[in-house]
Design a protein around this motif. Structure first.
Motif, PDB file in Angstrom:
ATOM      1  N   THR A 279       6.711  -1.890  -5.934  1.00 18.80           N
ATOM      2  CA  THR A 279       5.725  -2.908  -6.301  1.00 18.80           C
ATOM      3  C   THR A 279       5.369  -2.840  -7.781  1.00 18.80           C
ATOM      4  O   THR A 279       5.378  -3.873  -8.469  1.00 18.80           O
ATOM      5  CB  THR A 279       4.485  -2.813  -5.400  1.00 18.80           C
ATOM      6  N   PRO A 280       5.062  -1.666  -8.362  1.00 21.87           N
ATOM      7  CA  PRO A 280       4.939  -1.607  -9.821  1.00 21.87           C
ATOM      8  C   PRO A 280       6.237  -2.003 -10.530  1.00 21.87           C
ATOM      9  O   PRO A 280       6.198  -2.638 -11.591  1.00 21.87           O
ATOM     10  CB  PRO A 280       4.587  -0.137 -10.086  1.00 21.87           C
ATOM     11  N   GLY A 281       7.378  -1.637  -9.957  1.00 19.25           N
ATOM     12  CA  GLY A 281       8.654  -2.062 -10.545  1.00 19.25           C
ATOM     13  C   GLY A 281       8.780  -3.572 -10.576  1.00 19.25           C
ATOM     14  O   GLY A 281       9.225  -4.163 -11.568  1.00 19.25           O
ATOM     15  N   LEU A 282       8.388  -4.210  -9.481  1.00 17.15           N
ATOM     16  CA  LEU A 282       8.390  -5.674  -9.432  1.00 17.15           C
ATOM     17  C   LEU A 282       7.442  -6.249 -10.474  1.00 17.15           C
ATOM     18  O   LEU A 282       7.756  -7.262 -11.118  1.00 17.15           O
ATOM     19  CB  LEU A 282       7.977  -6.138  -8.039  1.00 17.15           C
ATOM     20  N   ALA A 283       6.285  -5.606 -10.655  1.00 15.25           N
ATOM     21  CA  ALA A 283       5.324  -6.073 -11.655  1.00 15.25           C
ATOM     22  C   ALA A 283       5.937  -6.063 -13.052  1.00 15.25           C
ATOM     23  O   ALA A 283       5.777  -7.012 -13.829  1.00 15.25           O
ATOM     24  CB  ALA A 283       4.068  -5.199 -11.624  1.00 15.25           C
ATOM     25  N   PHE A 284       6.650  -5.002 -13.392  1.00 14.26           N
ATOM     26  CA  PHE A 284       7.322  -4.946 -14.697  1.00 14.26           C
ATOM     27  C   PHE A 284       8.455  -5.971 -14.782  1.00 14.26           C
ATOM     28  O   PHE A 284       8.641  -6.617 -15.820  1.00 14.26           O
ATOM     29  CB  PHE A 284       7.880  -3.542 -14.949  1.00 14.26           C
ATOM     30  N   PHE A 285       9.212  -6.104 -13.716  1.00 18.27           N
ATOM     31  CA  PHE A 285      10.318  -7.071 -13.675  1.00 18.27           C
ATOM     32  C   PHE A 285       9.806  -8.485 -13.927  1.00 18.27           C
ATOM     33  O   PHE A 285      10.325  -9.210 -14.792  1.00 18.27           O
ATOM     34  CB  PHE A 285      11.014  -6.973 -12.317  1.00 18.27           C
ATOM     35  N   TYR A 286       8.778  -8.875 -13.192  1.00 19.97           N
ATOM     36  CA  TYR A 286       8.180 -10.191 -13.389  1.00 19.97           C
ATOM     37  C   TYR A 286       7.428 -10.270 -14.715  1.00 19.97           C
ATOM     38  O   TYR A 286       7.485 -11.287 -15.422  1.00 19.97           O
ATOM     39  CB  TYR A 286       7.192 -10.498 -12.252  1.00 19.97           C
ATOM     40  N   GLY A 287       6.694  -9.208 -15.062  1.00 18.77           N
ATOM     41  CA  GLY A 287       5.892  -9.228 -16.284  1.00 18.77           C
ATOM     42  C   GLY A 287       6.716  -9.422 -17.528  1.00 18.77           C
ATOM     43  O   GLY A 287       6.297 -10.099 -18.478  1.00 18.77           O
ATOM     44  N   GLY A 288       7.903  -8.835 -17.574  1.00 21.85           N
ATOM     45  CA  GLY A 288       8.766  -9.017 -18.731  1.00 21.85           C
ATOM     46  C   GLY A 288       9.306 -10.423 -18.865  1.00 21.85           C
ATOM     47  O   GLY A 288       9.643 -10.864 -19.969  1.00 21.85           O
ATOM     48  N   MET A 289       9.377 -11.150 -17.757  1.00 19.37           N
ATOM     49  CA  MET A 289       9.980 -12.491 -17.779  1.00 19.37           C
ATOM     50  C   MET A 289       9.010 -13.590 -18.185  1.00 19.37           C
ATOM     51  O   MET A 289       9.432 -14.707 -18.477  1.00 19.37           O
ATOM     52  CB  MET A 289      10.587 -12.808 -16.407  1.00 19.37           C
ATOM     53  N   VAL A 290       7.694 -13.307 -18.166  1.00 21.36           N
ATOM     54  CA  VAL A 290       6.752 -14.350 -18.550  1.00 21.36           C
ATOM     55  C   VAL A 290       6.468 -14.288 -20.048  1.00 21.36           C
ATOM     56  O   VAL A 290       6.897 -13.383 -20.745  1.00 21.36           O
ATOM     57  CB  VAL A 290       5.426 -14.221 -17.760  1.00 21.36           C
TER      58      VAL A 290
END
Length: 446
Positions: free
Chosen positions: A34-45
């Protein structure tokens, strides 16, 4: 995901310290996703909404954990009630579970199974958030998570994995979440998008990822955690099936990354880091339902097919006009559908079950079962998610105001910014700025 590892009736099932420790490690691996997903999505915005994107994942850790303890575990994995939902009063609040009470015929405690499944419940609504980047109210999103897991995720998890669940009894194969997690989340994303609409400037303004290193970091954490997601779903490894799932996870992910990059090179002329990260995630999604049913060679096929089809699918939003900000539909919905259906072709009958796919002499029977699971979960999640989002929108508004969206949600919702450049250069420049500036100017002029 089986309710327990099957044993002969004459065998006495006892707690296995090895399997218990293994499953606690797998639970921690799934949590880090879940934190990994947050970074994955966070980098794309874009920079102006990266904190909001991170928080949309992190808040799921808080909300879903509490609801799971209060009633979610009982609804998903309690005694079956008509094939649709479960319930067990002993699971409410996890209040009446013995310390060494075993889960079904497995060799792990109920507490361990409950916390492992909790991590699945946490990440599933977080997946939806990527489709809604830059434009939804944080309070509305938090309320949506609470309602959605209650009326969508908990029932669907019971259908697919709960003993007595109607898809479980239909023998639909979903080893670790192709239907219950990825199709469920992808269809929900589409349902909510139909309510909240497009971002301001969609198709007009550049909306490039602000930090590809963050995207790669997030993808790496997802890949790492996914071994717990898949290999742990057999609840132990006494018979080697968990090891096969682990190998297939690695193989399919690698194949999907290569497939995505090959398509990208042929179509656009470049191998991009975003493509590598997205391809890897597409492979992880597709192999999730199939990792206990196919061979490593089958995993290669699943990965390549998913990588190419998901790479093609992410462009559909421009053709059909829906603003799936971070390609949740293109990767998770399409990848989940592809992986679930390919079981009907590549299942060997020699791993988690005797069910064989078309290419192994099993005919179309298993493919038909998989198709029923795919269509029913997709439609249920799509319709109910749309209704929930519409109700929230009518009551409190789901979307932020135009000014807040243009300026960025981070300041409006969280009173913070992701990056503070006010002190760039540090104290040295502050003390000797003019002299240093003159020296640099002279050097440039020279």
């Amino acid at each position: 995901m089986p309710p327990g590892i099957l044993t002969l009736a004459a065998d006495k099932v006892t707690l296995s310290p090895a399997n218990t420790g293994f499953m606690l490690i797998c639970s921690a691996l799934v949590m880090i996703m879940t934190p990994g997903l947050a970074f994955f999505y966070g980098g794309m915005v874009r920079v102006k909404s990266v904190l909001n994107m991170l928080m949309m994942s992190f808040i799921s850790l808080g909300i879903v954990t509490i609801l799971w303890v209060l009633y979610g575990f009982g609804l998903a994995f309690g005694t079956d009630k008509g094939g649709f939902i479960g319930w067990n009063g002993d699971f409410a609040g996890l209040a009446h579970i013995g310390l060494t009470e075993l889960w079904g015929t497995s060799t792990i405690p109920v507490y361990v199974f409950a916390v492992f499944q909790l991590m699945f419940a946490v990440i599933t609504p977080a997946l939806i958030s990527g489709a809604l980047a830059d434009r939804v109210k944080f309070t509305a999103w938090a309320l949506f998570i609470a309602l959605w897991v209650t009326v969508v995720y908990f029932p669907v998890a019971h259908w697919v994995w709960g003993e007595g669940g109607w898809l479980f009894e239909l023998k639909v194969i979903d080893f670790a979440g192709g239907t219950a997690v990825h199709i469920n989340a992808g269809a929900a994303a589409l349902g909510v998008l139909l309510v909240v609409g497009k971002r301001i400037g969609f198709k007009k303004d550049p909306m490039r990822p602000h930090s590809l290193p963050l995207v790669m970091l997030g993808a790496g954490l997802l890949w790492f955690g996914w071994f717990g997601f898949n290999a742990g779903s057999w609840l132990g490894n006494d018979d080697g099936i968990g090891a096969v799932a682990f190998v297939n996870t690695q193989v399919a992910t690698a194949a999907a990354m290569l497939g995505w990059l090959a398509y990208e090179k042929l179509r656009h002329g470049s191998f991009t880091t975003l493509g590598a990260a997205s391809g890897a995630v597409a492979g992880l999604v597709a192999i999730t339902p199939a990792c206990g049913a196919v061979s490593p060679l089958g995993a290669i096929a699943v990965g390549v097919i998913a990588g190419v089809l998901c790479a093609m699918a992410v462009n559909l939003k421009y053709k059909f006009g829906y603003d799936d900000s971070l390609d949740v539909i293109g990767v998770h919905l399409v990848g989940g559908v592809v992986g679930s259906l390919l079981i009907g072709f590549f299942a060997t009958g020699g791993v988690q079950s005797k069910a064989k796919g078309l290419f192994y002499g099993g005919g179309l029977d298993q493919l038909g079962r998989q198709a029923v699971g795919v269509v029913c979960v997709l439609l249920y999640s799509l319709v109910v998610s749309y209704v929930l989002a519409k109700a929230i929108d009518l009551v409190m508004g789901f979307r932020v105001g135009e000014d807040e969206e243009v300026a960025g949600i981070d300041q409006a919702a969280h009173a913070e910014t992701a990056y503070d450049f006010a002190g760039a250069g540090g104290g040295t420049v502050g003390r000797k700025g003019p002299a240093l500036g003159e020296a640099l100017t002279k050097k440039v002029d020279a």
